[in-house]
Design a protein around this motif. Structure first.
Motif, short mmCIF file in Angstrom:
data_model
loop_
_atom_site.label_atom_id
_atom_site.label_comp_id
_atom_site.label_asym_id
_atom_site.label_seq_id
_atom_site.Cartn_x
_atom_site.Cartn_y
_atom_site.Cartn_z
N HIS A 71 7.71 -7.17 -0.88
CA HIS A 71 6.60 -8.09 -0.58
C HIS A 71 6.81 -8.69 0.80
N HIS A 93 -0.75 5.03 1.86
CA HIS A 93 0.58 5.15 1.30
C HIS A 93 0.94 6.64 1.24
N GLU A 100 -1.76 -1.58 -4.13
CA GLU A 100 -1.14 -2.75 -3.49
C GLU A 100 -2.03 -3.97 -3.76
N TYR A 102 -3.07 -7.81 -2.01
CA TYR A 102 -2.98 -8.78 -0.91
C TYR A 102 -3.48 -10.12 -1.44
N CYS A 153 1.48 -9.76 0.72
CA CYS A 153 1.29 -8.41 0.17
C CYS A 153 2.40 -8.08 -0.83
N TRP A 155 3.65 -4.46 -2.84
CA TRP A 155 3.44 -3.03 -3.07
C TRP A 155 4.65 -2.43 -3.76
#
Ligand code: S6P
Ligand code: ZN
Length: 191
Positions: A71, A93, A100, A102, A153, A155
């Motif tokens: 993150h 990606h 992901e 945000y 973020c 992911w």
């Protein structure tokens, strides 16, 4: 299996600064001259004004093992390159099926998304906006305000990053200032 210990990080919403300090990187205009539509303006800024900080990322790096959730914060400074607002490089990606999330912390932005087939989407973001980047969508963020645009973020470690596709092809939409407003236009280079 090596166990990761739980931990917390304090996030400053207005600057994106993480405490304790984590790893960070910056992107200046000279790191991304080919990303902006108005190449002559890029060259003029670099010659006359010098290099310009466009955005910085502070991230919590984790082992690259499946199931880990890296993150970070991203802070995009306000400004334009010609008509086009400051933005991130944008990427797919590497594993396209990895999504992901945000979360907007401060300022005003747009999340620009695009699939390999050329479908596009633009989503507004501000403080408090949770924005979902679904699998298979390339993503770029744009600061459309007069202040820093800061977001958080999360992911997956296995997602990886493919920058080359966007660096080569760009996005089909640009976000530019027209008549004092941010507007979404077709990228003439994708026409
Ligand atoms: C990572 C995530 C963000 C971006 C960051 C900078 O998957 O989407 O952390 O890395 O916002 O953008 P970019 O396009 O330069 O990586
Ligand atoms: Zn991403």
């Amino acid at each position: 299996m090596k166990l990761t210990q739980p931990f917390v990080t304090e996030v400053d919403f207005s600057s994106g600064v993480l405490s304790p300090a984590r790893s960070s990187y910056q992107r200046h205009l000279s790191d991304m001259p080919g990303y902006y539509a108005e190449r002559d303006v890029v060259a003029r800024i670099l010659a006359d004004e010098g290099d310009r900080l466009i955005y910085e990322v502070q991230s919590i790096t984790l082992p690259a093992d499946e199931g880990q959730l890296p993150h970070c914060t991203t802070r995009i400074l306000p400004g334009r390159i010609g008509a086009e607002f400051h933005m991130t490089k944008g990427h797919f990606h590497a594993r396209r099926e990895q999504g992901e999330v945000y979360f907007g912390l401060s300022g005003r932005g747009m999340l620009l998304l695009q699939t390999a087939d050329g479908a596009t989407s633009v989503q507004p973001m501000q403080a408090g906006t949770a924005a979902y980047v679904p699998p298979y969508w390339a993503h770029r963020t744009v600061n459309i305000g007069a202040e820093d645009f800061v977001f958080f973020c999360v992911w997956t470690a296995e997602a990886g990053h493919d920058y080359a596709t966007i660096e080569r092809d760009g996005f089909r939409k640009l976000i530019v200032l027209r008549g004092g407003q941010p507007v979404i236009i077709d990228n003439p280079k994708s026409a």
